[in-house]
Design an enzyme around this catalytic site. Structure first.
Site, PDB file in Angstrom:
ATOM      1  N   ASP A  87     -40.011 -34.320  44.928  1.00 20.76           N
ATOM      2  CA  ASP A  87     -40.830 -35.305  45.642  1.00 20.76           C
ATOM      3  C   ASP A  87     -41.887 -35.809  44.656  1.00 20.76           C
ATOM      4  O   ASP A  87     -42.706 -35.027  44.159  1.00 20.76           O
ATOM      5  CB  ASP A  87     -41.475 -34.632  46.857  1.00 20.76           C
ATOM      6  CG  ASP A  87     -42.123 -35.624  47.813  1.00 20.76           C
ATOM      7  OD1 ASP A  87     -42.289 -36.802  47.447  1.00 20.76           O
ATOM      8  OD2 ASP A  87     -42.488 -35.201  48.934  1.00 20.76           O
ATOM      9  N   ASP A  98     -44.047 -43.266  46.789  1.00 21.90           N
ATOM     10  CA  ASP A  98     -43.752 -41.878  47.155  1.00 21.90           C
ATOM     11  C   ASP A  98     -42.251 -41.817  47.434  1.00 21.90           C
ATOM     12  O   ASP A  98     -41.763 -42.537  48.314  1.00 21.90           O
ATOM     13  CB  ASP A  98     -44.587 -41.562  48.416  1.00 21.90           C
ATOM     14  CG  ASP A  98     -44.480 -40.131  48.898  1.00 21.90           C
ATOM     15  OD1 ASP A  98     -43.736 -39.342  48.302  1.00 21.90           O
ATOM     16  OD2 ASP A  98     -45.156 -39.818  49.899  1.00 21.90           O
ATOM     17  N   HIS A 160     -45.287 -41.723  56.679  1.00 20.41           N
ATOM     18  CA  HIS A 160     -46.702 -42.108  56.780  1.00 20.41           C
ATOM     19  C   HIS A 160     -46.925 -43.501  56.231  1.00 20.41           C
ATOM     20  O   HIS A 160     -46.184 -43.940  55.336  1.00 20.41           O
ATOM     21  CB  HIS A 160     -47.565 -41.103  56.003  1.00 20.41           C
ATOM     22  CG  HIS A 160     -47.022 -40.773  54.638  1.00 20.41           C
ATOM     23  ND1 HIS A 160     -47.459 -41.388  53.493  1.00 20.41           N
ATOM     24  CD2 HIS A 160     -46.041 -39.910  54.235  1.00 20.41           C
ATOM     25  CE1 HIS A 160     -46.794 -40.906  52.457  1.00 20.41           C
ATOM     26  NE2 HIS A 160     -45.912 -40.008  52.871  1.00 20.41           N
ATOM     27  N   HIS A 168     -51.720 -40.778  52.638  1.00 20.79           N
ATOM     28  CA  HIS A 168     -51.441 -40.671  54.070  1.00 20.79           C
ATOM     29  C   HIS A 168     -52.492 -41.490  54.808  1.00 20.79           C
ATOM     30  O   HIS A 168     -53.569 -40.994  55.125  1.00 20.79           O
ATOM     31  CB  HIS A 168     -51.444 -39.217  54.532  1.00 20.79           C
ATOM     32  CG  HIS A 168     -50.237 -38.469  54.053  1.00 20.79           C
ATOM     33  ND1 HIS A 168     -49.269 -37.981  54.887  1.00 20.79           N
ATOM     34  CD2 HIS A 168     -49.822 -38.144  52.806  1.00 20.79           C
ATOM     35  CE1 HIS A 168     -48.326 -37.396  54.181  1.00 20.79           C
ATOM     36  NE2 HIS A 168     -48.649 -37.474  52.907  1.00 20.79           N
ATOM     37  N   GLU A 193     -39.695 -40.292  55.422  1.00 21.00           N
ATOM     38  CA  GLU A 193     -39.255 -39.068  54.745  1.00 21.00           C
ATOM     39  C   GLU A 193     -38.705 -38.031  55.699  1.00 21.00           C
ATOM     40  O   GLU A 193     -39.391 -37.102  56.103  1.00 21.00           O
ATOM     41  CB  GLU A 193     -40.353 -38.482  53.858  1.00 21.00           C
ATOM     42  CG  GLU A 193     -41.690 -38.229  54.465  1.00 21.00           C
ATOM     43  CD  GLU A 193     -42.640 -37.583  53.443  1.00 21.00           C
ATOM     44  OE1 GLU A 193     -42.209 -36.695  52.685  1.00 21.00           O
ATOM     45  OE2 GLU A 193     -43.821 -37.951  53.431  1.00 21.00           O
ATOM     46  N   GLU A 276     -36.647 -39.478  50.704  1.00 17.74           N
ATOM     47  CA  GLU A 276     -37.804 -40.331  50.991  1.00 17.74           C
ATOM     48  C   GLU A 276     -37.790 -41.607  50.168  1.00 17.74           C
ATOM     49  O   GLU A 276     -37.468 -41.587  48.979  1.00 17.74           O
ATOM     50  CB  GLU A 276     -39.101 -39.557  50.687  1.00 17.74           C
ATOM     51  CG  GLU A 276     -40.367 -40.380  50.893  1.00 17.74           C
ATOM     52  CD  GLU A 276     -41.641 -39.565  50.691  1.00 17.74           C
ATOM     53  OE1 GLU A 276     -41.589 -38.530  50.008  1.00 17.74           O
ATOM     54  OE2 GLU A 276     -42.683 -39.982  51.230  1.00 17.74           O
TER      55      GLU A 276
HETATM   56 CO    CO Z   1     -44.518 -38.918  51.519  1.00 19.64          CO
END
Ligand code: CO
Length: 295
Positions: A87, A98, A160, A168, A193, A276
């Site tokens: 990640d 992200d 998010h 976030h 995600e 994600e």
């Molecule tokens: Co994330």
């Protein structure tokens, strides 16, 4: 006017860099490789590309769902069959991307259904994104795809919304329907995600994951701390990035002003896979900013 960021090219570039770092990480997760070396290589790639990591490379294994990054003195290596979530976050002046994928160390196929379930969930969620869509509809699509493979979505880990320097931001995008509210707006940037598991479908807090974050500006009284805040602002960072001894010491002293992240562990000790993407809510649907996940 929709609230598009005024520097969209920068967000796209951050996503391109994060995706390439993600794919590099996936390639480097092989039996015998040190977790510390893989995290360092991912983060070095991001920096060499002209961006900064938006958070430490997360290399959570097996029943660890998220928030594990190697400690400064980590010597552990990956074992064959480890299910590893790579990640990765990158940012350019606060424009954050992200993205994550999951790999089985050693290239076996033991965990293929889990990996595919997370990717299916991601694809299904992205497909229903459009301006005005209820977040619950996105969650339903994600959960449906994961359950179709006989697995569970993890209920308490969510996608998010993302804003400048805010990984976030206000909105959560649950991986299970009935847990979110509101809808998506044109011009928003969101991370979707899904986490798929063969365990209980929820997480508990495990041990400290070597990731911290400033809750607020610590001020200038402690120069080492002020320097660290100047580097990381309110984004998550790794304890191993504070390399000078006086910085390590400053972090210890400032523990109470820092948020520290525990590793999230699957409650039933199930295995967890994650996929994600960072996505722009475009005029007619999702524009996936991060590059496709190979495979
Ligand atoms: Co994330």
């Amino acid at each position: 006017m929709p609230p598009y960021p005024d520097d969209l090219p920068r967000w796209r570039e951050a996503a391109r860099i994060a995706s390439r770092a993600r794919d590099l990480g996936v390639k480097l997760v092989v039996p015998g490789a040190r977790r510390r070396d893989v995290a360092d290589a991912i983060e070095a790639f991001v920096r060499d590309a002209g961006a900064e990591p938006a958070f430490p490379a997360n290399l959570s294994r097996n029943d660890e769902a998220a928030h594990y990054t190697p400690s400064p003195d980590d010597t552990a290596v990956f074992d064959a069959g480890d299910l590893v979530k790579v990640d990765v976050g990158a940012h350019l002046e606060g424009a954050i991307a992200d993205t994550a994928d999951t790999v089985e160390a050693g290239g076996g196929h033991r965990h293929e259904n889990l990996i595919r379930a997370a990717r299916d969930g991601l694809r299904a969620g992205i497909q229903v994104v459009r301006p005005g869509v209820s977040i619950d509809e996105v969650s339903r699509a994600i959960a449906g795809a994961i359950r179709a493979r006989g697995l569970k979505p993890v209920v308490d880990l969510t996608g998010h919304s993302i804003e400048r320097y805010l990984l976030h931001a206000g909105k959560s995008i649950p991986n299970v329907p009935g847990h979110g509210d509101g809808s998506l707006n044109e011009g928003e940037i969101i991370a979707i995600e899904p986490f798929a598991t063969n365990g209980a479908g929820s997480i508990r807090n495990g041990e400290f994951g070597n990731i911290v974050r400033f809750r607020r500006d610590p001020g200038s009284a402690d120069p080492a701390l002020a320097r660290l805040y100047g580097r990381f602002r309110t984004l998550p960072f790794a304890v191993r990035w504070a390399d000078a001894p006086e910085e390590r010491e400053a972090l210890r002293r400032a523990r109470h002003t820092l948020q520290s992240y525990p590793v999230f562990v699957e409650r039933g000790r199930g295995l967890v896979a994650q996929a994600e993407h960072t996505v722009l809510v475009g005029p007619t649907g999702a524009e996936v900013l991060s590059a496709p996940i190979p495979g």
